[in-house]
Write a protein that holds these residues in place. Sequence first.
Motif, short mmCIF file in Angstrom:
data_model
loop_
_atom_site.label_atom_id
_atom_site.label_comp_id
_atom_site.label_asym_id
_atom_site.label_seq_id
_atom_site.Cartn_x
_atom_site.Cartn_y
_atom_site.Cartn_z
N ILE A 192 0.89 -1.37 -0.59
CA ILE A 192 0.33 -0.33 -0.13
C ILE A 192 1.24 1.06 -0.17
O ILE A 192 0.64 2.11 -0.67
CB ILE A 192 -0.77 0.14 0.98
CG1 ILE A 192 -1.41 -1.31 1.18
CG2 ILE A 192 -1.37 1.49 1.21
CD1 ILE A 192 -2.93 -1.32 0.21
N LEU A 193 1.83 1.50 0.76
CA LEU A 193 2.30 2.43 1.44
C LEU A 193 2.86 2.80 0.06
O LEU A 193 3.59 4.00 -0.30
CB LEU A 193 3.74 2.30 2.12
CG LEU A 193 4.03 3.88 2.96
CD1 LEU A 193 2.55 4.64 3.63
CD2 LEU A 193 5.00 3.30 3.95
N VAL A 196 2.32 5.85 -2.29
CA VAL A 196 2.48 7.33 -1.78
C VAL A 196 3.26 7.75 -1.33
O VAL A 196 3.43 9.30 -1.59
CB VAL A 196 1.95 6.69 -0.54
CG1 VAL A 196 1.25 8.14 -0.02
CG2 VAL A 196 -0.10 6.15 -0.50
N ILE A 200 5.17 11.09 -2.52
CA ILE A 200 5.56 12.23 -1.81
C ILE A 200 7.45 12.59 -1.75
O ILE A 200 7.57 13.47 -2.34
CB ILE A 200 5.56 11.70 -0.20
CG1 ILE A 200 4.00 11.53 0.41
CG2 ILE A 200 6.46 12.70 0.75
CD1 ILE A 200 3.86 11.09 1.58
N TYR A 203 7.22 14.70 -4.93
CA TYR A 203 6.60 16.11 -4.44
C TYR A 203 7.69 16.96 -3.96
O TYR A 203 7.84 17.85 -3.91
CB TYR A 203 5.56 15.77 -3.72
CG TYR A 203 5.25 17.42 -2.83
CD1 TYR A 203 4.33 18.27 -2.58
CD2 TYR A 203 5.88 17.15 -1.41
CE1 TYR A 203 3.71 19.10 -2.96
CE2 TYR A 203 4.34 18.39 -0.78
CZ TYR A 203 4.12 19.63 -1.60
OH TYR A 203 3.88 20.20 -0.80
#
Lengths: 310, 97
Positions: A192-193, A196, A200, A203
Amino acid sequence: MSMLPDLLLVMLVLGAALWTVAARDRRSSVIGFIALGLLLALVWMRLYAVDVALTEAAVGGGATGLLLLRACARLDSIDAGKPSAGRTLQLLIGFCCAAMGVGIAAAALGGPDLPPTLAPAVAANIDAVGLGNPVTVVLLAYRAIDTLLEKIVLIAALVGVWSLAPDDVWGGPPASLKLAKASEPLTFLAQILPPVGFVIGVYLIWNGADEPGGTFQGGTVLAAMWLLVMLAGLAEPPETRRALLQYLVVFGPAVFLISGFSGFWLAEGFLSYPTGFAKTMIVALEVALALSIAVIVAMMLAGPSARTPR
Amino acid sequence: MTMFWDAMTIVFVSTGVFFFLAGTVGLLRFPDTLTRLHALTKADTLGFGLIAIGLLPQSADVRVGLKLLVIWLILQFAGACSGQLIAQFEHRSRHSS
């Protein structure tokens, strides 16, 4: 009243530092060091140095902590049962460390009350570069040579790690990071991570131009995601002899060097940017550097080759 | 209206801090890993959730508020998973010895 949180923070930092030095076994000492890194990140936040805080949290607390933990595991298997260093050597090391600490403290406290600063000069010329984050301006425009050498040191560090491999497994993949027994929560986290964390990381790199963030912070987050996937056993570490991997390691520094030399023809000299293109070039450089940092940090933590190449 | 939002911040953040305090006391006082973990995850999940809700009215614009929510979600996720991981490790080391 506003001093109280800072005082508490300073006491926590000193406590964590003492714990790191005084802990009897290696692993506790490293865990103290990780806590110290996270506390230092908070100190940098209080000093409004958000870029340094992010780097300290990602590199000082996270990546270095994991590197030391892995070194611990390696040392435990090597020197089990062997006697530790002699009393004289221990005293000598302690004395040298203390002398270093006193020297740094004397240099920091003994200087003039207002240390000379170039900050106003940077602030006055920041528009010439076109970036909003003064830290990135200093790192990639005014002191680009330092940043370039820092990246080359990283490659040297990775070469150092890789050269620990014995001859018969040279070029093979590092030891599998997978746990002996699969762990469902870890597999779930690694599924899952990463998407994400990838967003990040990108970003942080992209944001580095105008806001706190940058190559090291973003690159380390990307490396952490790759390591998580390897820890959960969803992917194996790649063979260190793979050409693609080695190209990725040198890609960022190579692009940096080429752009630096192109400054002789396109701009005023080594590592300077042509007028009007500074921002474009710096952002492109940051992307290339972050990619290399991610690969270097991940491979450094994965360790030297441990299995024969296929 | 600002006073209402400020009051909401104070109430939620104070409640969140209380849970952190209770969690820390539990972490220090409870006898073994699993009970300590119980105290810690309660503090993390509930305490930070309440603090995030309390800070929402103070965010400058919608973007900052959304970031706060994302941080909350990631922290929930990381906290829940690491809690499970530590518990699993403890469970396995108990049963293997």
